[in-house]
Design a protein around this motif. Structure first.
Motif, PDB file in Angstrom:
ATOM      1  N   GLY A 119       0.805  -1.200   0.000  1.00  0.00           N
ATOM      2  CA  GLY A 119       0.000   0.000   0.000  1.00  0.00           C
ATOM      3  C   GLY A 119       0.843   1.256   0.000  1.00  0.00           C
ATOM      4  N   ARG A 120       0.206   2.395  -0.275  1.00  0.00           N
ATOM      5  CA  ARG A 120       0.945   3.660  -0.309  1.00  0.00           C
ATOM      6  C   ARG A 120       1.363   4.089   1.089  1.00  0.00           C
TER       7      ARG A 120
ATOM      8  N   LEU B 182       1.510   7.566  -7.791  1.00  0.00           N
ATOM      9  CA  LEU B 182       1.190   7.366  -9.208  1.00  0.00           C
ATOM     10  C   LEU B 182      -0.022   6.461  -9.366  1.00  0.00           C
ATOM     11  N   ASP B 183      -0.645   6.511 -10.550  1.00  0.00           N
ATOM     12  CA  ASP B 183      -1.790   5.647 -10.834  1.00  0.00           C
ATOM     13  C   ASP B 183      -1.368   4.188 -10.945  1.00  0.00           C
ATOM     14  N   THR B 184      -0.162   3.947 -11.437  1.00  0.00           N
ATOM     15  CA  THR B 184       0.307   2.576 -11.641  1.00  0.00           C
ATOM     16  C   THR B 184       1.156   2.098 -10.472  1.00  0.00           C
ATOM     17  N   LYS B 185       1.177   0.777 -10.275  1.00  0.00           N
ATOM     18  CA  LYS B 185       2.065   0.174  -9.290  1.00  0.00           C
ATOM     19  C   LYS B 185       3.263  -0.501  -9.958  1.00  0.00           C
ATOM     20  N   VAL B 186       3.371  -0.368 -11.262  1.00  0.00           N
ATOM     21  CA  VAL B 186       4.494  -0.974 -11.979  1.00  0.00           C
ATOM     22  C   VAL B 186       5.672  -0.010 -11.901  1.00  0.00           C
TER      23      VAL B 186
ATOM     24  N   GLY C 299      -7.718   4.244   1.523  1.00  0.00           N
ATOM     25  CA  GLY C 299      -6.271   4.219   1.393  1.00  0.00           C
ATOM     26  C   GLY C 299      -5.666   5.604   1.373  1.00  0.00           C
ATOM     27  N   SER C 300      -4.343   5.655   1.244  1.00  0.00           N
ATOM     28  CA  SER C 300      -3.635   6.930   1.220  1.00  0.00           C
ATOM     29  C   SER C 300      -3.837   7.676  -0.094  1.00  0.00           C
ATOM     30  N   ARG C 301      -3.907   6.924  -1.211  1.00  0.00           N
ATOM     31  CA  ARG C 301      -4.043   7.562  -2.532  1.00  0.00           C
ATOM     32  C   ARG C 301      -5.428   7.413  -3.122  1.00  0.00           C
TER      33      ARG C 301
ATOM     34  N   LEU D 246     -12.345   5.694  -6.022  1.00  0.00           N
ATOM     35  CA  LEU D 246     -12.394   7.151  -5.948  1.00  0.00           C
ATOM     36  C   LEU D 246     -10.955   7.669  -6.037  1.00  0.00           C
ATOM     37  N   PRO D 247     -10.692   8.677  -6.865  1.00  0.00           N
ATOM     38  CA  PRO D 247      -9.307   9.093  -7.149  1.00  0.00           C
ATOM     39  C   PRO D 247      -8.705  10.032  -6.105  1.00  0.00           C
ATOM     40  N   PHE D 248      -8.929   9.748  -4.841  1.00  0.00           N
ATOM     41  CA  PHE D 248      -8.308  10.523  -3.774  1.00  0.00           C
ATOM     42  C   PHE D 248      -8.231   9.648  -2.527  1.00  0.00           C
ATOM     43  N   GLY D 249      -7.337  10.027  -1.609  1.00  0.00           N
ATOM     44  CA  GLY D 249      -7.168   9.252  -0.393  1.00  0.00           C
ATOM     45  C   GLY D 249      -6.806  10.150   0.771  1.00  0.00           C
ATOM     46  N   THR D 250      -6.493   9.557   1.901  1.00  0.00           N
ATOM     47  CA  THR D 250      -6.247  10.323   3.117  1.00  0.00           C
ATOM     48  C   THR D 250      -5.002  11.202   3.033  1.00  0.00           C
ATOM     49  N   GLU D 251      -4.064  10.859   2.121  1.00  0.00           N
ATOM     50  CA  GLU D 251      -2.834  11.654   2.027  1.00  0.00           C
ATOM     51  C   GLU D 251      -2.763  12.509   0.767  1.00  0.00           C
ATOM     52  N   THR D 252      -3.838  12.515  -0.021  1.00  0.00           N
ATOM     53  CA  THR D 252      -3.842  13.361  -1.220  1.00  0.00           C
ATOM     54  C   THR D 252      -4.621  14.649  -0.996  1.00  0.00           C
ATOM     55  N   GLU D 253      -5.413  14.712   0.059  1.00  0.00           N
ATOM     56  CA  GLU D 253      -6.238  15.883   0.328  1.00  0.00           C
ATOM     57  C   GLU D 253      -5.816  16.534   1.645  1.00  0.00           C
ATOM     58  N   ASN D 254      -5.481  17.802   1.594  1.00  0.00           N
ATOM     59  CA  ASN D 254      -5.060  18.527   2.794  1.00  0.00           C
ATOM     60  C   ASN D 254      -6.286  19.136   3.474  1.00  0.00           C
ATOM     61  N   ILE D 255      -7.148  18.262   3.983  1.00  0.00           N
ATOM     62  CA  ILE D 255      -8.392  18.693   4.612  1.00  0.00           C
ATOM     63  C   ILE D 255      -8.605  17.889   5.888  1.00  0.00           C
ATOM     64  N   SER D 256      -9.573  18.284   6.671  1.00  0.00           N
ATOM     65  CA  SER D 256      -9.862  17.598   7.925  1.00  0.00           C
ATOM     66  C   SER D 256     -10.511  16.249   7.661  1.00  0.00           C
ATOM     67  N   GLN D 257     -10.531  15.409   8.684  1.00  0.00           N
ATOM     68  CA  GLN D 257     -11.200  14.111   8.564  1.00  0.00           C
ATOM     69  C   GLN D 257     -12.677  14.281   8.257  1.00  0.00           C
ATOM     70  N   THR D 258     -13.303  15.292   8.847  1.00  0.00           N
ATOM     71  CA  THR D 258     -14.731  15.546   8.612  1.00  0.00           C
ATOM     72  C   THR D 258     -14.998  15.819   7.141  1.00  0.00           C
TER      73      THR D 258
END
Length: 277
Positions: free
Chosen positions: A10-11, A73-77, A169-171, A191-203
């Motif tokens: 995982g990221r 990145l989008d790929t894991k390769v 996930g993170s990404r 969904l194209p975002f995760g907990t570490e891609t958005e600089n916002i609160s958990q809410t």
């Protein structure tokens, strides 16, 4: 004798599951440098040497590498994926082991070309040194599972009717709908975002997730949350629905489900071979 090993790279963290073993470390890679002031080393700190290059991986990379990073990145390769998986194998297998490797990609990356390239990246004989111990690992077979989907399917014996598993996930955020024990492809995705891609609160992060899910699923069925941050986010999901719970094993849900799934598959293959012979 081949050992079945699942590595969920995982990221945020790399999780490993094999017979009787669970392991994880932060998925952070950075440049190596000599430390002048010393350090109290832990199990999450690694100096890794591979193909002539030297890296810090894990907690030490976070603190001591100026170029420490987790690829989004989008790929894991990528070389990062290869380094994380081989490091995971070196931490859990003995030298000269043969591993049937199972890893995973997000639902959105589930296509034959991505899987083929990932397999080519990982197949073969690899030599890696982790904290001064050199090991050679042979990987003759690689299987690529779908993040969230296998874990969701594994819950079918515990949950009836329709339910939605959300892997935070993170990404990315993967989501899988199961109805009467079957995947519903059109009601599953990434969904194209995760907990570490958005600089916002958990809410606000949970609001983003619920907004996207509510566009795709009407109504939203009872939810099961997965991922390392699932427990911390649960209270925010309660602001939208009470029909939500955290998976009983949120951190290892993907890796453990893939291990159980492929252990059954390998047993069936072995039984079929015996019958055919």
């Amino acid at each position: 004798m081949s050992e079945l090993v699942v590595v969920d790279a995982g990221r945020f963290a790399t999780k490993t599951v094999l017979d009787g073993v669970r392991d994880w470390f932060p998925s952070v890679i950075g440049e190596y440098r000599d430390l002048h002031l010393g350090r109290t080393w832990t199990h999450q700190d690694m100096v890794v040497e591979f193909e002539g290059e030297k890296y810090y991986i894990g907690e030490v990379a976070k603190k001591e590498s100026s170029g420490a990073a987790t690829l989004m990145l989008d790929t894991k390769v990528t070389l990062d994926t290869k380094l994380l998986i081989l490091t995971a194998l070196a931490r859990t297998l003995s030298d000269k082991s043969t591993a049937i490797l199972v890893t995973s990609v997000p639902i959105s990356s589930q296509n034959e070309l991505e899987k083929l390239h990932l397999k080519k990246l990982l197949l073969g004989l690899h030599t890696i040194t982790v904290n001064g111990e050199t090991k050679t690992i042979h990987i003759p077979r690689v299987e690529v599972g779908i993040e969230c989907a296998v874990a969701a399917w594994m819950l079918r014996k515990q949950k009836r009717g329709t339910y939605l598993v959300v892997d935070i996930g993170s990404r990315t955020v993967n989501f899988t709908t199961i109805t009467n024990g079957q995947w519903v492809d059109r009601l599953s995705g990434t969904l194209p975002f995760g907990t570490e891609t958005e600089n916002i609160s958990q809410t606000l992060f949970v609001r983003m997730v619920m907004a996207e899910l509510s566009r795709r699923l009407k109504p939203i069925p009872p939810m099961v949350l997965m991922g390392g941050s699932a427990q911390n986010l649960l209270e925010h999901f309660h602001g939208y629905t009470q029909a939500v719970e955290v998976h009983h094993d949120p951190v290892y849900a993907n890796a453990e489900a893939m291990y159980r799934f492929w252990k059954e598959e390998l047993a069936h293959e072995a039984a079929k071979t015996v019958i055919e012979v």
